[in-house]
Design a protein around this motif. Structure first.
Motif, PDB file in Angstrom:
ATOM      1  N   GLY A  48       0.792  -1.320   0.025  1.00 55.30           N
ATOM      2  CA  GLY A  48      -0.021   0.066   0.076  1.00 55.30           C
ATOM      3  C   GLY A  48       0.808   1.222  -0.220  1.00 55.30           C
ATOM      4  O   GLY A  48       1.931   1.362  -0.248  1.00 55.30           O
ATOM      5  N   VAL A  51       0.702   8.594   2.831  1.00 55.28           N
ATOM      6  CA  VAL A  51       0.934   9.955   2.590  1.00 55.28           C
ATOM      7  C   VAL A  51       0.860  10.763   3.979  1.00 55.28           C
ATOM      8  O   VAL A  51      -0.418  10.965   4.291  1.00 55.28           O
ATOM      9  N   ARG A  71       9.209   9.392  -0.716  1.00 54.41           N
ATOM     10  CA  ARG A  71       9.365  10.553  -1.606  1.00 54.41           C
ATOM     11  C   ARG A  71       9.036  11.722  -0.701  1.00 54.41           C
ATOM     12  O   ARG A  71       7.667  11.752  -0.129  1.00 54.41           O
ATOM     13  N   LYS A  76       4.829  17.354   2.320  1.00 51.96           N
ATOM     14  CA  LYS A  76       4.504  15.809   2.208  1.00 51.96           C
ATOM     15  C   LYS A  76       5.452  14.860   2.278  1.00 51.96           C
ATOM     16  O   LYS A  76       6.396  15.204   1.282  1.00 51.96           O
ATOM     17  N   ALA A  78       5.623  10.801   1.040  1.00 47.13           N
ATOM     18  CA  ALA A  78       5.015   9.631   0.769  1.00 47.13           C
ATOM     19  C   ALA A  78       5.703   8.241   0.823  1.00 47.13           C
ATOM     20  O   ALA A  78       7.059   8.495   0.771  1.00 47.13           O
ATOM     21  N   ALA A  80       5.984   4.102   0.145  1.00 46.10           N
ATOM     22  CA  ALA A  80       5.391   2.900  -0.599  1.00 46.10           C
ATOM     23  C   ALA A  80       5.504   1.760   0.638  1.00 46.10           C
ATOM     24  O   ALA A  80       6.788   1.662   1.232  1.00 46.10           O
ATOM     25  N   LEU A 108      -3.680  -1.446  -1.359  1.00 45.37           N
ATOM     26  CA  LEU A 108      -3.707  -2.048  -2.503  1.00 45.37           C
ATOM     27  C   LEU A 108      -4.179  -3.226  -2.956  1.00 45.37           C
ATOM     28  O   LEU A 108      -4.593  -3.511  -4.039  1.00 45.37           O
TER      29      LEU A 108
ATOM     30  N   ILE B  41       4.137   2.979  -6.874  1.00 37.88           N
ATOM     31  CA  ILE B  41       3.256   3.512  -5.730  1.00 37.88           C
ATOM     32  C   ILE B  41       3.559   4.872  -5.578  1.00 37.88           C
ATOM     33  O   ILE B  41       2.680   5.916  -5.388  1.00 37.88           O
ATOM     34  N   LEU B  42       4.608   5.258  -5.347  1.00 32.88           N
ATOM     35  CA  LEU B  42       4.959   6.503  -5.269  1.00 32.88           C
ATOM     36  C   LEU B  42       4.504   7.612  -6.396  1.00 32.88           C
ATOM     37  O   LEU B  42       4.246   8.742  -5.891  1.00 32.88           O
ATOM     38  N   ASP B  43       4.859   7.127  -7.374  1.00 33.06           N
ATOM     39  CA  ASP B  43       4.347   8.011  -8.564  1.00 33.06           C
ATOM     40  C   ASP B  43       2.882   8.280  -8.467  1.00 33.06           C
ATOM     41  O   ASP B  43       2.340   9.321  -8.594  1.00 33.06           O
ATOM     42  N   LEU B  45       1.064   8.049  -5.550  1.00 31.14           N
ATOM     43  CA  LEU B  45       0.670   9.046  -4.519  1.00 31.14           C
ATOM     44  C   LEU B  45       1.225  10.442  -4.814  1.00 31.14           C
ATOM     45  O   LEU B  45       0.604  11.198  -4.462  1.00 31.14           O
ATOM     46  N   ARG B  48      -1.358  12.118  -7.146  1.00 28.47           N
ATOM     47  CA  ARG B  48      -2.617  12.256  -6.402  1.00 28.47           C
ATOM     48  C   ARG B  48      -2.804  13.275  -5.285  1.00 28.47           C
ATOM     49  O   ARG B  48      -3.610  13.832  -4.911  1.00 28.47           O
ATOM     50  N   PHE B  49      -1.563  13.159  -4.513  1.00 27.23           N
ATOM     51  CA  PHE B  49      -1.639  13.819  -3.130  1.00 27.23           C
ATOM     52  C   PHE B  49      -0.695  14.838  -3.015  1.00 27.23           C
ATOM     53  O   PHE B  49      -0.597  15.855  -2.230  1.00 27.23           O
TER      54      PHE B  49
END
Lengths: 155, 404
Positions: A48, A51, A71, A76, A78, A80, A108, B41-43, B45, B48-49
């Motif tokens: 999943g 963020v 990232r 923010k 993120a 993974a 996910l 997944i990172l791309d 997120l 979108r966020f």
């Protein structure tokens, strides 16, 4: 088994089963000198994404999560998630900012999502607000149990 | 109707052409690695966020990639079904249509999410007690009278048909639907034959991302079948109980190689018509008398005996069938009738995926002294609650065997 006893048993089973039914991410913040240590505890989300939004006045410092699964951009961060159950990161900022962290997670495999720190999950495609507020399911089940018990005692 | 089918076929062909590659496999080498999945997944997120402008994978691709990475080690899955056909998949099956209701039971035992099933046979819809969660699902008709328009209209990514019965009808369905939508994957499973039962459960578990659930179910299943096998294997062939089995049609028995012949053998019995080359022969009543079986098994639940099962709590019809067998001319001389060893069993627990419940009953009837502790009813209840996920109390509902 009488219907009344069955009803009470059903409510009890629902009460016990509800917290384990979906994934969740909990956040723990520990103030440190010059910053905040944040731990995200991931439960029931094998694959999943998370963020986190850092509050105003906080800046990103570092994480123990792999670099290729992290990232950071514009306040923010993120993450993974692929099998990890704990993510630790550090932010610089005032200690009273701890209450202002917000975040969202997605599973996910099931399509479920929710707010970090909240107990509930929302179904795929639902609106922005989580379906249940923290602790809503157990609280509702407890209330139903109490009503059923009173109803039973009054007869 | 033909015009509508043609239109549907054209539109599906236009939509077809999605590359058969593992989703989010960045370097296209056929293996979705953890770093590739993490990047996807990172791309996603980020886009979108976080206001990112990087090209993100569609959410369906991302979810499929998560499935492939988790359940298929990041690679395409190649499986062989019971008909021997090999299929390679690069994405999970999310829209499954089943003409085979026996496989639907098996999928339920594996914990398949009901929303992944988009179409079922009419028999499923005619049985709301056993299939409550599928009552709103599209009706595909039957193997012999399929509703092609409905089947194509629900846009299945997979259609599951029988492997060993109704072969020509299943072949027709496959031919017609694949002409309408070449992207449909077809699978053939039986889910009722003891010889392939465990293999099919494992294959379906792998196919649907339910590998652990399949092993858990098979532990239960193999415990039930193993308990019987362990005891009957020790019974010498010459000492095996002679059994006459009759289907819902009077005097229609089970011959060599039939499913019921196999089930009698699994329960340690000796089928008195086991050498008959006809799979389901109609036998002479005199032949039954002369072969003098120790036990008679009568199957009900179809044809003129369409009673009992999950939606019938009344045992009186079972009693009548039992009495009628004893009243057949001269049958009171048969050992089974004389000794009160005539048993009625419903097809729901002997003819389909739950056959192992029926063989447990048979074993107990064949060898009551050897199976004193065997409790087929408890196996049945556990199967319903734990694996079929049904709220069904056998103490209160259903008629499956008589005498109980």
């Amino acid at each position: 088994m009488t219907p009344k006893r069955t009803l009470l048993l059903c409510i009890l089973v629902f009460l016990l089963a509800a917290p384990a039914a979906a994934g969740s991410v909990a956040r723990t913040i520990t103030p440190q000198e010059g910053g905040l240590d944040i731990t995200l505890t991931v439960t029931g989300i094998p694959v999943g994404g998370i963020v986190e939004t850092l509050p105003d006045g906080c800046t990103w410092m570092e994480t123990d999560h792999p670099a290729d699964r992290t990232r950071v951009s514009s306040g923010k961060v993120a993450f993974a998630v692929i099998g990890e159950e704990t993510i630790n990161y550090r932010a610089q900022g005032p200690q009273d900012a701890a209450e202002a962290f917000t975040g969202t997670w997605e599973d996910l495999l099931t399509g479920e999502s929710g707010a970090v720190g909240a107990g509930g999950a929302r179904d795929p495609g639902s609106g922005a607000a989580p379906k249940e507020a923290p602790g809503f399911l157990p609280a509702a089940a407890l209330a139903a149990l109490a009503v059923a018990y009173r109803w039973r005692c009054s007869r | 109707m033909t015009r509508r089918l043609l239109l549907l076929a054209c539109s599906l062909c236009l939509m077809a052409g999605m590359a058969a590659a593992v989703p989010c496999d960045g370097d296209g080498d056929g293996t979705l690695t953890a770093p590739e999945l993490a990047t996807a997944i990172l791309d996603s997120l980020d886009a979108r966020f976080m206001g990112g402008t990087v090209e993100a994978p569609p959410s369906a691709d991302l979810q499929d990639a998560a499935f492939v990475h988790t359940h298929w080690d990041g690679r395409a899955l190649t499986i062989t079904d019971t008909s021997g056909r090999t299929t390679t998949l690069t994405r999970p099956l999310r829209r499954i249509a089943l003409f085979n209701s026996d496989t639907l039971d098996m999928l339920r035992s594996l914990g398949l999410e009901p929303d992944r099933v988009v179409g079922v046979s009419k028999y499923v819809l005619e049985d709301p007690v056993f299939y409550p969660e599928y009552q709103g699902t599209a009706n595909l008709g039957s193997t012999w009278s399929p509703d092609y328009e409905k089947a194509a209209g629900i846009r299945p990514d997979a259609v599951i048909l029988y492997a060993s019965i109704s072969e020509s009808s299943c072949a027709d369905i496959e031919k017609t639907l694949s002409a309408i939508d070449p992207e449909i994957h077809f699978f053939r499973f039986d889910s009722y034959r003891p010889a392939v039962y465990a293999d099919e459960a494992r294959t379906l578990g792998l196919l649907l991302g339910k590998k652990e659930e399949a092993e858990r179910f098979l532990t239960f299943y193999e415990n039930a079948t193993g308990t019987v096998a362990e005891v009957v294997d020790a019974v010498p062939v010459k000492d095996r109980v002679p059994v006459y089995l009759e289907s819902w049609n009077d005097y229609k028995s089970a011959g060599k190689g039939s499913g019921y012949d196999e089930k009698i053998q699994l329960a340690g019995g000796r089928n008195i018509f086991g050498e008959n080359p006809v799979e389901y022969p109609v036998v002479d009543p005199e032949a039954v008398i002369s072969r003098n079986p120790d036990v008679i098994i009568k199957i009900v639940g179809a044809g003129e005996t369409a009673f009992g099962g999950y939606s019938d709590d009344d045992r009186s019809s079972f009693e009548q069938v039992l009495r009628a067998i004893g009243d057949r001319p001269v049958w009171n001389q048969i050992k089974a009738v004389r000794d009160g060893r005539v048993h009625i069993i419903h097809t729901d627990v002997i003819g389909g995926p739950d056959y192992f419940i029926g063989t447990a009953y048979l074993a107990k009837w064949f060898y009551p002294d050897l199976f004193g502790d065997l409790d087929p009813r408890a196996i049945h209840q556990q199967y319903l609650e734990e694996f079929q996920r049904l709220d069904y109390d056998l103490d209160e509902h259903g008629t499956f065997v008589y005498p109980a």
